[in-house]
Design an enzyme around this catalytic site. Structure first.
Site, PDB file in Angstrom:
ATOM      1  N   ASP A  59      -1.470  -1.679  11.705  1.00 21.77           N
ATOM      2  CA  ASP A  59      -1.134  -0.649  10.721  1.00 21.77           C
ATOM      3  C   ASP A  59      -0.353  -1.210   9.524  1.00 21.77           C
ATOM      4  OD1 ASP A  59      -0.964   2.108   9.851  1.00 21.77           O
ATOM      5  OD2 ASP A  59       1.153   2.059  10.413  1.00 21.77           O
ATOM      6  N   HIS A  64      -0.271  -4.510   4.450  1.00 15.58           N
ATOM      7  CA  HIS A  64       0.894  -4.498   3.552  1.00 15.58           C
ATOM      8  C   HIS A  64       1.745  -5.770   3.658  1.00 15.58           C
ATOM      9  CE1 HIS A  64      -0.309  -0.423   3.304  1.00 15.58           C
ATOM     10  NE2 HIS A  64       0.384   0.057   4.303  1.00 15.58           N
ATOM     11  N   ASP A 111      -4.447  -1.017  -1.078  1.00 16.04           N
ATOM     12  CA  ASP A 111      -3.281  -1.285  -0.254  1.00 16.04           C
ATOM     13  C   ASP A 111      -2.133  -0.752  -1.101  1.00 16.04           C
ATOM     14  OD1 ASP A 111      -0.875  -2.406   0.722  1.00 16.04           O
ATOM     15  OD2 ASP A 111      -2.057  -3.845   1.847  1.00 16.04           O
ATOM     16  N   HIS A 112      -1.618   0.426  -0.734  1.00 14.09           N
ATOM     17  CA  HIS A 112      -0.705   1.090  -1.676  1.00 14.09           C
ATOM     18  C   HIS A 112       0.574   0.278  -1.913  1.00 14.09           C
ATOM     19  CE1 HIS A 112       1.289   2.700   1.930  1.00 14.09           C
ATOM     20  NE2 HIS A 112       2.313   2.983   1.165  1.00 14.09           N
TER      21      HIS A 112
HETATM   22  C1  BG6 Z   1       0.813   3.318   5.777  1.00 18.24           C
HETATM   23  C2  BG6 Z   1       0.918   3.268   7.277  1.00 18.24           C
HETATM   24  O1  BG6 Z   1      -0.172   2.436   5.331  1.00 18.24           O
HETATM   25  O2  BG6 Z   1       2.064   2.958   5.215  1.00 18.24           O
HETATM   26  C3  BG6 Z   1       1.996   4.202   7.757  1.00 18.24           C
HETATM   27  O3  BG6 Z   1      -0.336   3.637   7.844  1.00 18.24           O
HETATM   28  C4  BG6 Z   1       3.308   3.894   7.081  1.00 18.24           C
HETATM   29  O4  BG6 Z   1       2.142   4.122   9.176  1.00 18.24           O
HETATM   30  C5  BG6 Z   1       3.122   3.830   5.562  1.00 18.24           C
HETATM   31  O5  BG6 Z   1       4.230   4.917   7.420  1.00 18.24           O
HETATM   32  C6  BG6 Z   1       4.381   3.329   4.892  1.00 18.24           C
HETATM   33  O6  BG6 Z   1       4.278   3.485   3.507  1.00 18.24           O
HETATM   34  P1  BG6 Z   1       5.568   3.654   2.580  1.00 18.24           P
HETATM   35  O7  BG6 Z   1       5.020   3.636   1.197  1.00 18.24           O
HETATM   36  O8  BG6 Z   1       6.187   4.958   2.982  1.00 18.24           O
HETATM   37  O9  BG6 Z   1       6.444   2.495   2.897  1.00 18.24           O
END
Ligand code: BG6
Length: 491
Positions: free
Chosen positions: A237, A242, A179-180
């Protein structure tokens, strides 16, 4: 203080989907950055894998393009790039047939003692097949890890099927579910702020906190992912993963130590305490929206349906939720979450609003005594602001003002802020699972999300249109105002 670089043991990182979008935008640039810091030990290798044939030279050219596009010009160093390219190679392997597997085996079996990390940067529909073939071809050693990207399933049932499939070949401590958001610096800072300071923890409960808000607003639209997104929507999503992870870090009890299972046990307890939202209360507790055409940064942008190329869709590109956590610490303190695409700005932040003082000693003329607020900004301009009341300096009677003590990480710390993937990839090689989701967390998150999706279906809850470039549908504002509160101003 400059970061301390601890080299990771030598590894082979085999990227399925090695010439795809994620590899290009995130993985290759992240590994290149780690190369530049000296964190990659010899002889670490990166092996790109996908079905289409490509020579090693072409793969290096792909990597050069990725680095030149996604790494800042001042961070591209010719000598480092040259060294990085010596680590790269490419193999054509078909996830769904025997083609290419012998070659892959030959390539990585020349160094059986090295850490092997198989990164599945492709459609989850292929995760099961790839795991089975990795096992069947004898490629899984004790030092092997598999890294999977979301979506992990589309609901509880599909997530369980996928996790069981992975579990047939890999033990849980070999599976790294990314989960980045957990790799973002400020997200990790939530733990430091809470557990490395004595100031907040005594107040961190419903006696002193009125409400918590988590906003993840994006200005981007579909970004070429229409096929996936229209089947997912904002709840699956962004919220299932997140945002619930952020909520867990805010709400969890202090783990006894910073150990992967201790931290994940505490997060799991929070997920298990989320009060259900289902057909009985889904209309009061959730609000769905979909973006219409509008203006963003002086540019006209199309509606969701135009981006999708469809006449109709019931998919939400915005969702707001009011969540209760049914435990002693949080009963009575709502958590409000909202996330959406094509909103007025890209901003993610957690706002903790404390309760007002029990009694004001000041005259009315001194002005309103506003409740304290702690704002943790994840992006952009990572930092923390503590809002306090102070006396306006100078004569003329007491006048109170609400001001913020700001700590911007960019000005407090010099140097580049590493991308989430850099930290997470190195944690995989080190075998540290603290910032990865355990199987039971994924299951329990889906267990909580599924009844919301069912509730929407059963009640036919509509998606309200909102103009691109705004903060979402007006009913999301009404939803929080019903409780006598407002969304924190994010700009
Ligand atoms: C991803 C989603 O996990 O996270 C995307 O699938 C979203 O839809 C993205 O745009 C957002 O990541 P960040 O790091 O740009 O906030």
């Amino acid at each position: 203080m400059a970061g301390k670089i601890i080299p990771v043991p030598p590894f082979d990182c085999i990227v399925f989907g090695g010439a795809g979008d994620l590899a290009e935008r995130k993985l290759i640039p992240a590994l290149y950055h780690r190369q530049c810091t000296g964190q990659l030990s010899e002889p670490s290798r990166i092996i790109g894998v996908s079905r289409s044939p490509m020579s090693d030279v072409d793969y290096c050219n792909f990597a050069i393009r990725a680095i030149k596009t996604y790494v800042k010009k001042e961070d591209v160093d010719a000598a480092q790039l040259k060294q990085f390219l010596t680590r790269l190679s490419y193999l054509s392997v078909d996830a769904t047939s025997d083609v290419g597997w012998d070659e892959l085996k030959k390539k990585i079996e020349d160094s059986p003692a090295k850490i092997r990390a198989f990164y599945l940067a492709l459609s989850p529909a292929l995760f099961g097949d790839i795991a089975t073939r990795l096992g069947g071809n004898g490629l899984v050693t004790l030092d092997t890890r598999i890294i999977v990207e979301k979506p992990i399933g589309n609901n509880l049932e599909t997530a369980q099927t996928l996790n069981s499939h992975l579990g047939e070949v890999f033990s849980e401590n070999q599976i790294f579910r990314i989960d980045h958001y957990l790799g973002k610096e400020t997200v990790q800072n939530l733990m430091a702020l809470r557990f490395a300071n004595v100031l907040y923890e005594p107040l961190w409960n419903s006696d002193h906190i009125d409400n918590v808000q988590i906003t993840v607003a994006e200005s981007v639209g579909l970004e070429g992912r229409a096929g996936y997104y229209d089947h997912a929507g904002a709840l699956r999503d962004m919220v299932q993963n997140h945002m619930l992870q952020l909520l867990c870090l805010v709400a969890m009890e202090p783990p006894s130590m910073l150990d992967a299972n201790e931290v994940r046990d505490e997060k799991l307890k929070v997920l298990r305490s989320l009060a259900p939202i289902d057909v009985s209360n889904v209309r009061e507790c959730t609000m769905r929206g979909q973006y219409l055409a509008g203006t963003l940064a002086d540019r006209s942008v199309k509606s969701y349906l135009e981006d999708l190329g469809k006449k109709s869709s019931n998919t939400e590109t915005f969702v707001a939720l009011k969540i209760d956590i049914a435990n002693w610490r949080w009963a009575g303190t709502p958590f409000y979450l909202r996330t959406g695409k094509r909103m007025a700005a890209r901003v993610s932040e957690v706002t903790v609003t404390f309760k007002p003082v029990p009694h004001s000693i000041f005259d009315k003329d001194a002005g309103e005594v506003v409740a304290n607020r702690l704002v943790i900004r994840l992006q952009p301009d990572e930092g923390v602001s503590q809002w306090l009341m102070i006396k306006d300096p100078g004569p003329g009677g007491t006048r109170l003002r609400h001001i913020s003590l700001d700590m911007s990480f960019a000005s407090a710390f010099s140097g580049r802020n590493p991308d989430a993937y850099e930290r997470l990839l190195m944690d995989v090689m080190r075998g540290n699972q603290t910032l990865f989701m355990r199987r039971d967390e994924v299951d329990v998150a889906w267990q909580w999300i599924d009844p919301i999706l069912d509730g929407w279906k059963e009640t036919g809850q509509p998606v309200d249109g909102y103009k691109a470039g705004t903060w979402g549908p007006s009913r999301s504002i009404a939803m929080i105002e019903r409780d006598g509160r407002t969304w924190n101003d994010t700009v």
